[in-house]
Design a protein around this motif. Structure first.
Motif, PDB file in Angstrom:
ATOM      1  N   ASN A 193      55.707  68.388  47.481  1.00 44.93           N
ATOM      2  CA  ASN A 193      55.401  68.054  47.378  1.00 44.93           C
ATOM      3  C   ASN A 193      56.115  66.395  46.521  1.00 44.93           C
ATOM      4  OD1 ASN A 193      54.603  68.507  44.871  1.00 44.93           O
ATOM      5  ND2 ASN A 193      52.589  68.768  45.034  1.00 44.93           N
ATOM      6  N   ASP A 194      56.172  65.610  45.477  1.00 43.35           N
ATOM      7  CA  ASP A 194      57.204  65.287  44.842  1.00 43.35           C
ATOM      8  C   ASP A 194      57.806  66.432  43.770  1.00 43.35           C
ATOM      9  OD1 ASP A 194      58.555  62.528  44.788  1.00 43.35           O
ATOM     10  OD2 ASP A 194      58.520  63.143  42.540  1.00 43.35           O
ATOM     11  N   HIS A 215      58.310  65.586  55.368  1.00 44.20           N
ATOM     12  CA  HIS A 215      57.544  65.028  56.432  1.00 44.20           C
ATOM     13  C   HIS A 215      56.884  63.729  56.006  1.00 44.20           C
ATOM     14  CE1 HIS A 215      56.146  68.862  57.002  1.00 44.20           C
ATOM     15  NE2 HIS A 215      55.169  68.695  57.979  1.00 44.20           N
ATOM     16  N   HIS A 216      57.136  63.519  54.874  1.00 47.48           N
ATOM     17  CA  HIS A 216      56.834  61.383  54.753  1.00 47.48           C
ATOM     18  C   HIS A 216      57.402  61.605  53.797  1.00 47.48           C
ATOM     19  CE1 HIS A 216      53.697  62.233  58.114  1.00 47.48           C
ATOM     20  NE2 HIS A 216      52.942  63.385  57.257  1.00 47.48           N
ATOM     21  N   ILE A 236      46.002  57.045  48.607  1.00 48.45           N
ATOM     22  CA  ILE A 236      45.002  57.169  48.788  1.00 48.45           C
ATOM     23  C   ILE A 236      45.032  58.830  48.428  1.00 48.45           C
ATOM     24  CG2 ILE A 236      44.203  58.224  51.157  1.00 48.45           C
ATOM     25  CD1 ILE A 236      45.306  55.944  52.349  1.00 48.45           C
ATOM     26  N   LEU A 237      46.966  59.087  48.767  1.00 47.31           N
ATOM     27  CA  LEU A 237      46.755  60.871  48.493  1.00 47.31           C
ATOM     28  C   LEU A 237      46.377  61.485  47.223  1.00 47.31           C
ATOM     29  CD1 LEU A 237      50.226  61.361  50.576  1.00 47.31           C
ATOM     30  CD2 LEU A 237      47.506  62.617  51.107  1.00 47.31           C
ATOM     31  N   THR A 263      50.839  67.389  49.692  1.00 52.95           N
ATOM     32  CA  THR A 263      50.843  65.625  50.356  1.00 52.95           C
ATOM     33  C   THR A 263      51.870  65.853  51.509  1.00 52.95           C
ATOM     34  OG1 THR A 263      52.432  65.068  48.902  1.00 52.95           O
ATOM     35  CG2 THR A 263      50.158  64.897  48.485  1.00 52.95           C
ATOM     36  N   TYR A 264      52.539  66.994  51.720  1.00 52.30           N
ATOM     37  CA  TYR A 264      53.839  67.279  52.374  1.00 52.30           C
ATOM     38  C   TYR A 264      54.721  65.681  51.957  1.00 52.30           C
ATOM     39  CZ  TYR A 264      53.058  71.701  53.991  1.00 52.30           C
ATOM     40  OH  TYR A 264      51.988  72.882  54.310  1.00 52.30           O
ATOM     41  N   SER A 265      54.582  65.136  50.489  1.00 50.04           N
ATOM     42  CA  SER A 265      55.033  63.636  50.798  1.00 50.04           C
ATOM     43  C   SER A 265      55.726  63.344  49.572  1.00 50.04           C
ATOM     44  CB  SER A 265      54.275  63.026  51.105  1.00 50.04           C
ATOM     45  OG  SER A 265      52.866  62.661  51.416  1.00 50.04           O
TER      46      SER A 265
END
Ligand SMILES: [Zn+2]
Length: 343
Positions: A186-187, A212-213, A224-225, A233-235
Motif C-alpha cells: 500500500n502507500d 499494481h495500482h 472505496i479502499l 490495497t496494492y495501491s
C-alpha cells in the motif's frame, strides 16, 4: 625496446571479465506491474518516462479489450484496465509486455503438465499476436507457483517467471522461472525509508519490484479502499511512486525489464572469455554455448596498461581513451574483440 614490451606483457596488466550487470552497474532492478490497471498507463508511465526507465507490464487476456474497459474479480469493485491500444503504446516505447494468465486464477498444480502449459500458452500467443513480439515473461497470478508450475511455463515457451518471496534474486538465480519479487502492499508499505532499505539490500543482486495500482489521494478508488478498511490495497499514490523512482534513479543500478536482465544472465553464464596476446594485440573471444543468441550485448571489463587503444569488435572499430586502467566494452556472444595500442 623488445625487453620493455615483454616486461609489460608479463606484468599481468591485461585481464578481461564479464561484468555481473550491464554497464558494470552495482545491481539490477526490474519495475513490474500486474493486472494492466489503466492507472499504470495514466500515472506510472509518465513518471517512468521522466526517469528514462523501462518496465514490465503484465496483463490478463480475458480482461484486455481493444479499448480501455472496466472489469472486476468476484467480490471486488471494478477497476479500469488498459486496452490493447495502451499496451501497444507501452510496448512501442520499449517496455516489456508479460503474461499474467489468460484468466486471473491460480494455475492448478494438480493438472497434467501439458494441460498447464497449454493454459499458459494461450495468453502468450495472444500477446505475441497483438504486439508482434516474443512474450518472454510470465507473472504467475497471485504469485502462485512451484517447480511444476515453472516446468509448465518452460514448456509453454516462457524464459522467465516471477513469483513473490519478498526478497532479492542472486546474480545467478536458482530458477529463472521462479524469480523472487517484493510487492508494494500500500502507500506506506514499504514507507520511503523502508523502500530505501530495499534498494540498499539489492546491492550486487537483482531486485524485482511488484506494483499494481496508482490511485491519487481522494480518488473514488482510494475512498472505496479506505471505506472498506482494506489494509493491503496494492495501491499507492502517484506522488509516492514518483518519490520511489527518484530514489532509484539516484542509485548506480541497472533498471531494466525482466526479460533484459534475464537474457543478460543467460548470456553471462553461457559465455566464456578466451584471451590471448600476440604481436602487441590483445584478443578476447566470447565463446558461447548458447544455441539461440539474444541481441543484447554483454559488458566486458578489460584491464590494460595502454593509454589509448583501437578496439575492433565483430568488425567495427572504435578508439578508446583508457584513463582508469580499464575500459568497458559491449560485445555479443560469439564476438571477437581485438585491442591494439594506439600511438
Ligand atoms: Zn494479479
Amino acid at each position: 625496446m623488445f625487453l620493455w614490451w615483454s616486461n609489460e606483457l608479463t606484468a599481468q596488466k591485461f585481464s578481461a571479465e564479464i561484468c555481473t550487470w550491464k554497464d558494470d552497474k552495482a545491481a539490477a532492478v526490474s519495475i513490474t506491474f500486474d493486472d494492466a490497471s489503466y492507472s499504470q498507463y495514466e500515472y506510472a508511465y509518465p513518471v517512468l518516462s521522466k526517469y528514462g526507465f523501462k518496465a514490465t507490464f503484465s496483463l490478463v487476456g480475458e480482461w484486455t479489450k481493444e479499448q480501455a474497459t472496466y472489469s472486476a474479480e468476484p467480490g471486488y469493485f471494478e477497476i479500469k484496465k488498459m486496452g490493447w491500444q495502451q499496451i501497444r503504446q507501452l510496448h512501442k516505447a520499449g517496455n516489456e509486455i508479460a503474461s499474467h494468465g489468460y484468466r486471473h486464477r491460480r494455475y492448478d498444480r494438480r493438472l497434467p503438465l501439458d494441460t498447464l502449459a497449454k493454459q499458459m500458452k494461450r495468453n502468450k500467443t495472444l500477446i505475441e499476436q497483438q504486439t508482434g513480439d516474443t512474450c518472454y515473461t510470465i507473472h504467475y497470478p497471485y504469485s502462485f507457483a512451484n517447480k511444476k508450475t515453472a516446468l509448465a511455463a518452460r514448456k509453454a515457451g516462457f524464459s522467465f517467471g516471477r513469483t513473490g518471496g519478498d526478497s532479492c534474486n542472486k546474480p545467478i538465480p536458482d530458477n529463472l522461472l521462479l524469480l523472487k519479487s517484493r510487492a508494494i502492499l500500500n502507500d506506506t508499505t514499504p514507507n520511503l525509508s523502508g523502500f530505501e532499505k530495499w534498494l540498499a539490500q539489492a546491492h550486487g543482486k537483482w531486485l524485482i519490484l511488484m506494483y499494481h495500482h496508482l490511485f491519487p489521494k481522494g480518488s473514488k478508488e482510494m475512498r472505496i479502499l479506505e471505506y472498506h478498511k482494506v489494509r493491503n490495497t496494492y495501491s499507492l499514490y502517484p506522488a509516492t511512486f514518483d518519490k520511489q523512482m527518484q530514489m532509484l534513479a539516484q542509485k548506480n543500478y541497472w533498471v531494466a525489464p525482466v526479460k533484459d536482465v534475464g537474457k543478460y544472465i543467460v548470456e553471462r553464464e553461457a559465455v566464456k572469455l578466451k584471451t590471448h596476446r600476440c604481436f602487441g594485440r590483445y584478443v578476447i573471444k566470447l565463446q558461447s554455448k548458447l544455441d539461440k543468441v539474444y541481441d543484447d550485448p554483454l559488458t566486458i571489463r578489460v584491464k590494460l596498461p595502454w593509454q589509448k587503444v583501437k578496439v575492433n569488435i565483430g568488425g567495427k572499430e572504435k578508439i578508446y581513451s583508457n584513463t582508469k586502467g580499464e575500459i568497458l566494452l559491449e560485445a555479443l556472444p560469439g564476438n571477437k574483440i581485438i585491442i591494439k595500442k594506439k600511438k
